[in-house]
Motif scaffolding. Structure first.
Motif, PDB file in Angstrom:
ATOM      1  N   ARG A 132      -3.372 -13.977   4.848  1.00 53.57           N
ATOM      2  CA  ARG A 132      -3.827 -14.288   6.207  1.00 53.57           C
ATOM      3  C   ARG A 132      -4.176 -15.764   6.339  1.00 53.57           C
ATOM      4  O   ARG A 132      -4.044 -16.344   7.425  1.00 53.57           O
ATOM      5  N   ASP A 133      -4.616 -16.383   5.246  1.00 51.35           N
ATOM      6  CA  ASP A 133      -4.901 -17.814   5.269  1.00 51.35           C
ATOM      7  C   ASP A 133      -3.617 -18.643   5.241  1.00 51.35           C
ATOM      8  O   ASP A 133      -3.569 -19.751   5.773  1.00 51.35           O
ATOM      9  N   MET A 134      -2.574 -18.098   4.608  1.00 53.33           N
ATOM     10  CA  MET A 134      -1.334 -18.835   4.418  1.00 53.33           C
ATOM     11  C   MET A 134      -0.410 -18.746   5.625  1.00 53.33           C
ATOM     12  O   MET A 134       0.393 -19.648   5.864  1.00 53.33           O
ATOM     13  N   ALA A 135      -0.498 -17.669   6.383  1.00 56.37           N
ATOM     14  CA  ALA A 135       0.426 -17.468   7.506  1.00 56.37           C
ATOM     15  C   ALA A 135      -0.278 -16.697   8.615  1.00 56.37           C
ATOM     16  O   ALA A 135      -1.147 -15.860   8.346  1.00 56.37           O
ATOM     17  N   PRO A 136       0.086 -16.962   9.876  1.00 58.56           N
ATOM     18  CA  PRO A 136      -0.526 -16.251  11.007  1.00 58.56           C
ATOM     19  C   PRO A 136       0.048 -14.835  11.144  1.00 58.56           C
ATOM     20  O   PRO A 136       0.866 -14.553  12.018  1.00 58.56           O
ATOM     21  N   ILE A 137      -0.370 -13.938  10.266  1.00 61.46           N
ATOM     22  CA  ILE A 137       0.161 -12.574  10.252  1.00 61.46           C
ATOM     23  C   ILE A 137      -0.655 -11.707  11.214  1.00 61.46           C
ATOM     24  O   ILE A 137      -1.881 -11.666  11.118  1.00 61.46           O
ATOM     25  N   PRO A 138      -0.013 -10.992  12.128  1.00 58.77           N
ATOM     26  CA  PRO A 138      -0.756 -10.164  13.097  1.00 58.77           C
ATOM     27  C   PRO A 138      -1.459  -8.991  12.426  1.00 58.77           C
ATOM     28  O   PRO A 138      -0.973  -8.428  11.443  1.00 58.77           O
ATOM     29  N   GLU A 139      -2.597  -8.607  12.959  1.00 64.40           N
ATOM     30  CA  GLU A 139      -3.395  -7.522  12.403  1.00 64.40           C
ATOM     31  C   GLU A 139      -2.633  -6.198  12.405  1.00 64.40           C
ATOM     32  O   GLU A 139      -2.774  -5.389  11.492  1.00 64.40           O
ATOM     33  N   ALA A 140      -1.843  -5.962  13.454  1.00 63.50           N
ATOM     34  CA  ALA A 140      -1.086  -4.705  13.539  1.00 63.50           C
ATOM     35  C   ALA A 140      -0.135  -4.564  12.355  1.00 63.50           C
ATOM     36  O   ALA A 140       0.068  -3.465  11.824  1.00 63.50           O
ATOM     37  N   PHE A 141       0.463  -5.664  11.931  1.00 70.37           N
ATOM     38  CA  PHE A 141       1.370  -5.643  10.778  1.00 70.37           C
ATOM     39  C   PHE A 141       0.592  -5.343   9.497  1.00 70.37           C
ATOM     40  O   PHE A 141       1.024  -4.550   8.653  1.00 70.37           O
ATOM     41  N   LEU A 142      -0.578  -5.949   9.335  1.00 75.67           N
ATOM     42  CA  LEU A 142      -1.364  -5.774   8.115  1.00 75.67           C
ATOM     43  C   LEU A 142      -1.904  -4.359   7.982  1.00 75.67           C
ATOM     44  O   LEU A 142      -2.201  -3.907   6.874  1.00 75.67           O
ATOM     45  N   LYS A 143      -2.033  -3.639   9.098  1.00 75.95           N
ATOM     46  CA  LYS A 143      -2.573  -2.279   9.049  1.00 75.95           C
ATOM     47  C   LYS A 143      -1.528  -1.242   8.650  1.00 75.95           C
ATOM     48  O   LYS A 143      -1.864  -0.075   8.436  1.00 75.95           O
ATOM     49  N   HIS A 144      -0.275  -1.660   8.533  1.00 71.05           N
ATOM     50  CA  HIS A 144       0.797  -0.734   8.133  1.00 71.05           C
ATOM     51  C   HIS A 144       0.574  -0.284   6.687  1.00 71.05           C
ATOM     52  O   HIS A 144       0.234  -1.082   5.815  1.00 71.05           O
ATOM     53  N   ASP A 145       0.777   1.023   6.419  1.00 70.88           N
ATOM     54  CA  ASP A 145       0.540   1.564   5.079  1.00 70.88           C
ATOM     55  C   ASP A 145       1.405   0.886   4.021  1.00 70.88           C
ATOM     56  O   ASP A 145       0.938   0.578   2.915  1.00 70.88           O
ATOM     57  N   ARG A 146       2.670   0.661   4.343  1.00 67.48           N
ATOM     58  CA  ARG A 146       3.571   0.012   3.384  1.00 67.48           C
ATOM     59  C   ARG A 146       3.094  -1.409   3.063  1.00 67.48           C
ATOM     60  O   ARG A 146       3.183  -1.861   1.918  1.00 67.48           O
ATOM     61  N   VAL A 147       2.596  -2.115   4.075  1.00 64.15           N
ATOM     62  CA  VAL A 147       2.099  -3.477   3.883  1.00 64.15           C
ATOM     63  C   VAL A 147       0.866  -3.469   2.990  1.00 64.15           C
ATOM     64  O   VAL A 147       0.731  -4.301   2.083  1.00 64.15           O
ATOM     65  N   HIS A 148      -0.024  -2.522   3.215  1.00 65.63           N
ATOM     66  CA  HIS A 148      -1.231  -2.422   2.398  1.00 65.63           C
ATOM     67  C   HIS A 148      -0.874  -2.146   0.942  1.00 65.63           C
ATOM     68  O   HIS A 148      -1.447  -2.762   0.017  1.00 65.63           O
ATOM     69  N   ARG A 149       0.070  -1.239   0.698  1.00 67.09           N
ATOM     70  CA  ARG A 149       0.481  -0.935  -0.678  1.00 67.09           C
ATOM     71  C   ARG A 149       1.116  -2.154  -1.334  1.00 67.09           C
ATOM     72  O   ARG A 149       0.915  -2.408  -2.527  1.00 67.09           O
ATOM     73  N   PHE A 150       1.893  -2.907  -0.563  1.00 68.44           N
ATOM     74  CA  PHE A 150       2.522  -4.116  -1.106  1.00 68.44           C
ATOM     75  C   PHE A 150       1.459  -5.100  -1.589  1.00 68.44           C
ATOM     76  O   PHE A 150       1.560  -5.649  -2.693  1.00 68.44           O
ATOM     77  N   PHE A 151       0.434  -5.334  -0.779  1.00 62.57           N
ATOM     78  CA  PHE A 151      -0.587  -6.304  -1.162  1.00 62.57           C
ATOM     79  C   PHE A 151      -1.440  -5.810  -2.322  1.00 62.57           C
ATOM     80  O   PHE A 151      -1.977  -6.624  -3.083  1.00 62.57           O
ATOM     81  N   LEU A 152      -1.567  -4.518  -2.482  1.00 64.38           N
ATOM     82  CA  LEU A 152      -2.222  -3.992  -3.678  1.00 64.38           C
ATOM     83  C   LEU A 152      -1.419  -4.362  -4.924  1.00 64.38           C
ATOM     84  O   LEU A 152      -1.980  -4.805  -5.938  1.00 64.38           O
ATOM     85  N   ARG A 153      -0.095  -4.194  -4.862  1.00 60.90           N
ATOM     86  CA  ARG A 153       0.764  -4.531  -6.008  1.00 60.90           C
ATOM     87  C   ARG A 153       0.756  -6.035  -6.274  1.00 60.90           C
ATOM     88  O   ARG A 153       0.739  -6.466  -7.433  1.00 60.90           O
ATOM     89  N   ILE A 154       0.765  -6.839  -5.210  1.00 65.81           N
ATOM     90  CA  ILE A 154       0.766  -8.292  -5.388  1.00 65.81           C
ATOM     91  C   ILE A 154      -0.575  -8.764  -5.957  1.00 65.81           C
ATOM     92  O   ILE A 154      -0.615  -9.703  -6.769  1.00 65.81           O
ATOM     93  N   SER A 155      -1.665  -8.117  -5.565  1.00 62.55           N
ATOM     94  CA  SER A 155      -2.964  -8.457  -6.149  1.00 62.55           C
ATOM     95  C   SER A 155      -2.963  -8.174  -7.648  1.00 62.55           C
ATOM     96  O   SER A 155      -3.496  -8.971  -8.443  1.00 62.55           O
ATOM     97  N   LEU A 156      -2.357  -7.055  -8.042  1.00 62.76           N
ATOM     98  CA  LEU A 156      -2.251  -6.737  -9.462  1.00 62.76           C
ATOM     99  C   LEU A 156      -1.357  -7.747 -10.179  1.00 62.76           C
ATOM    100  O   LEU A 156      -1.667  -8.189 -11.295  1.00 62.76           O
ATOM    101  N   LEU A 157      -0.254  -8.139  -9.537  1.00 65.71           N
ATOM    102  CA  LEU A 157       0.641  -9.141 -10.119  1.00 65.71           C
ATOM    103  C   LEU A 157      -0.109 -10.443 -10.391  1.00 65.71           C
ATOM    104  O   LEU A 157      -0.021 -11.009 -11.494  1.00 65.71           O
ATOM    105  N   TRP A 158      -0.861 -10.927  -9.394  1.00 69.43           N
ATOM    106  CA  TRP A 158      -1.555 -12.200  -9.571  1.00 69.43           C
ATOM    107  C   TRP A 158      -2.686 -12.098 -10.571  1.00 69.43           C
ATOM    108  O   TRP A 158      -3.027 -13.074 -11.248  1.00 69.43           O
TER     109      TRP A 158
END
Length: 219
Positions: A132-158
């Motif tokens: 959210r700091d890096m790009a103006p991503i809309p809240e509706a997009f971030l609330k998508h289940d697939r998006v949430h799962r993706f960021f969980l995996r990316i958090s684990l990656l980092w």
């Protein structure tokens, strides 16, 4: 950005150009990463180690207090900078060893990697806040289940990328000269970071395509 709805209430998120992402993220990167380091080294030259520690801590926490007082959102990078500078200040106050001095950024990295890891089981992926700091991503997009799962995996990656960073840094710090540590550790860490960024960007672009091509929800 969000494209106009097509054939109903389905909003399509379009990933901005890389240059637009960089321009959006650059001020936050300077504020949360570059500025604290510049303040520290400037104060180190003028005031010595203790003065530099006070200046670095005051800069970061002063920035956070300023934003809260004005009702502005505090960026994820600034929060991470606060975590890192706190660990470094505490370590430097306890010892004046040269090895411990160069160990401070590694301890900060370890703390951040643990923060990424802890955010996964909590279901509040730190990678999402940073995105959210890096790009103006809309809240509706971030609330998508697939998006949430993706960021969980990316958090684990980092978390894993930063753990590898810590492992390399510790090995070189205790087995090589300080000059070798400064030169080669920087290159290795930059390479690890580049791999993490490449995987994250590729995965996010793939995610955007999948979410955008999903059918609009029916009433």
């Amino acid at each position: 950005m969000v494209a106009p709805p097509e054939g109903g209430g389905h909003h399509v998120f379009e990933l901005p150009r890389v240059t637009a992402l960089l321009m959006h993220a650059l001020p936050r990167f300077i504020e949360g990463v570059i500025a604290p380091v510049a303040v520290f080294y400037a104060a180190l030259t003028l005031l010595g180690l203790n003065g530099a520690l006070v200046a670095a801590v005051a800069w970061v926490y002063g920035g956070i207090a300023y934003r809260y007082a004005r009702g502005h959102r505090v960026s994820g990078m600034l929060l991470l900078a606060a975590v890192g500078v706190t660990v470094r200040a505490a370590t430097a106050a306890a010892t004046h060893s040269a090895v411990m001095y160069f160990l401070q950024p590694t301890l900060g990295t370890l703390t951040i990697s643990l923060a990424f890891l802890a955010s996964v089981p909590l279901g509040r992926p730190l990678a999402m806040k940073l995105a959210r700091d890096m790009a103006p991503i809309p809240e509706a997009f971030l609330k998508h289940d697939r998006v949430h799962r993706f960021f969980l995996r990316i958090s684990l990656l980092w978390s894993m990328v930063l753990f590898a960073n810590v492992g390399v840094s510790l090995w070189m710090l205790f087995n090589e000269s300080i000059s070798m540590y400064l030169w080669f550790r920087t290159g290795i860490v930059a390479g690890l970071g580049a791999v993490g960024v490449a995987v994250s960007v590729w995965g996010f672009k793939r995610l955007v395509r999948h979410v955008n091509h999903e059918p609009a929800p029916t009433a």
